[in-house]
Design an enzyme around this catalytic site. Sequence first.
Site, PDB file in Angstrom:
ATOM      1  N   GLU A 173       1.570  -4.523 -71.149  1.00 35.72           N
ATOM      2  CA  GLU A 173       1.453  -5.917 -71.617  1.00 35.72           C
ATOM      3  C   GLU A 173       0.028  -6.246 -72.090  1.00 35.72           C
ATOM      4  OE1 GLU A 173       3.146  -8.538 -68.620  1.00 35.72           O
ATOM      5  OE2 GLU A 173       5.161  -7.799 -69.038  1.00 35.72           O
ATOM      6  N   GLU A 292      10.711  -3.295 -68.811  1.00 36.34           N
ATOM      7  CA  GLU A 292      10.801  -4.319 -67.756  1.00 36.34           C
ATOM      8  C   GLU A 292      11.859  -5.327 -68.194  1.00 36.34           C
ATOM      9  OE1 GLU A 292       7.262  -6.190 -66.177  1.00 36.34           O
ATOM     10  OE2 GLU A 292       6.112  -4.352 -66.488  1.00 36.34           O
TER      11      GLU A 292
HETATM   12  O1  AHR Z   1       7.272  -7.057 -62.773  1.00 35.24           O
HETATM   13  C1  AHR Z   1       6.290  -8.002 -62.477  1.00 35.24           C
HETATM   14  C2  AHR Z   1       5.239  -8.138 -63.574  1.00 35.24           C
HETATM   15  O2  AHR Z   1       5.822  -8.702 -64.709  1.00 35.24           O
HETATM   16  C3  AHR Z   1       4.629  -6.863 -64.093  1.00 35.24           C
HETATM   17  O3  AHR Z   1       3.551  -6.413 -63.346  1.00 35.24           O
HETATM   18  C4  AHR Z   1       4.161  -7.254 -65.455  1.00 35.24           C
HETATM   19  O4  AHR Z   1       4.123  -6.163 -66.348  1.00 35.24           O
HETATM   20  C5  AHR Z   1       5.120  -8.335 -65.875  1.00 35.24           C
HETATM   21  O5  AHR Z   1       4.484  -9.428 -66.404  1.00 35.24           O
END
Ligand code: AHR
Length: 501
Positions: A173, A292
């Site tokens: 990110e 994610e």
């Molecule tokens: O999964 C929790 C967080 O969400 C992770 O660390 C990040 O990559 C995202 O914003």
Amino acid sequence: MLISTATLDPAFRVARVDRRLFGSFVEHMGRCVYGGIYEPDHPEADSAGFRQDVLELVRELGVTTVRYPGGNFVSGYRWEDGVGPRENRPHRLDLAWRSVETNEFGLGEFITWTRRAGVEPMLAVNLGTRGTEAACDLLEYANHPNGTRLSDERAAHGSREPYAVKMWCLGNEMDGPWQIGAKTADEYGRLAAETAKAMKQIDPSIELVACGSSHSQMPTFGAWEATVLDHAYDYVDYLSLHAYFEELDGDRGSFLGSAYAMDRFIEGVIATCDHVAAKKRSKRRLRLSFDEWNVWYAAGFAAADLGWARAPRLIEDEYTALDSVVVGNLMMSLLRHADRVAIACQAQLVNVIAPIRAEPGRPAWRQTTFYPFALTARHAVGDVLRVEPVSPVYATAQHGDVPVTDVVATRDPETGNTTVFAVNRHQDQPVEVRLDVRALGTTAVVEHLYLGGSDLGLANTAAVPDRVAPRTGSGARIDGGTCTVVLPPVSWTMVRLNSGR
Ligand code: AHR
């Protein structure tokens, strides 16, 4: 009754299901590692400190690939802190989660754990506070056979054999203002390209994921992807997507449309990748790593007070039957795009917005969201069929008109067996789904399970771990080449059809 129709025909296929679509994510965050997969004092811990009850549930979940060690955590991580004799490992401040990281668990422990779990590791390198050199050092330590300082160090630390990690994420990110070492698209694109080049010099067999936007509502979404790929297209194999969904302000209709929003997000990223390919006259088509995704009640987290604790309780969301319907639907979106989405990781695996929950000293349990994941991982086998459901629509505040019904199907060419996944997003009416299955040569419905339909607010807890589980449906039948199944309001359904071979 509302009616939706679709045709299932093996002549129309999207792609083979890549098993890496059933990935998960272990971050050094909250109690995912410490008190999650690793708890040496637990009665179920093995000699390495891994909880056996958690490992058993991980295997039952059907997870294939696990991304590690972050997440936001990786952007401040020094991987060297987590290898070698434990007594020499430093305690450090983890700036991402304002926690203390003891480094008791590091790369070697993770690789050992993946082997016991039977999953493939996927590692992220720190491109926040660090850069190309640290990424190359980590890769040399992990994958180089021997005869160099870092590969020999790995051998001295107990693993003569290289870890042979194939999948690597180039940071996490990096567009997010919250990210330690966040970058502009040009800064990150250049760094990703140069790091990718160097890493592939060390080990040309690896596959690399460049960071896309943190989510589709980022102000630079689209432009970020295009600029990063202008720099890095020829050196990377995948572009990442992240997305979390929640019910906001009681807007259930939009929440139930989360997978519809995910479809649009994926299609937007594919379009951007192909736009860069066209500009470059490239014949390569980039694939996506949705590394994610989940339901996360993040609005509550923004207000949370983080202190400098070791493995504090962070975002241990308790999932309801409603959430299990949405999670099942999100997996359908991933399957539908199996021609371009090659990897997906549900975030996260244990305790932290996770399908598996664990408390100190007590048995682990399955959250409601465990079930759609496990059933999809087990039964979405073979080819994803190109299904075009015809469905009534309903209006949502966030996504415009959304189909009431969603349908995805997979067919195993070896057995001829077909699995249908279907969702009814209508909040108070059932839907009859009529599937034309003449081309499948199918003979019988062998299993019909569903989640949701009623008691949408129920959850599984430590005290009552089995309150929510899939229920057996009734009435699904095949008659004259049509398979008919009734979906209760707000439900996720799986129907398995036997080929009779
Ligand atoms: O999964 C929790 C967080 O969400 C992770 O660390 C990040 O990559 C995202 O914003």
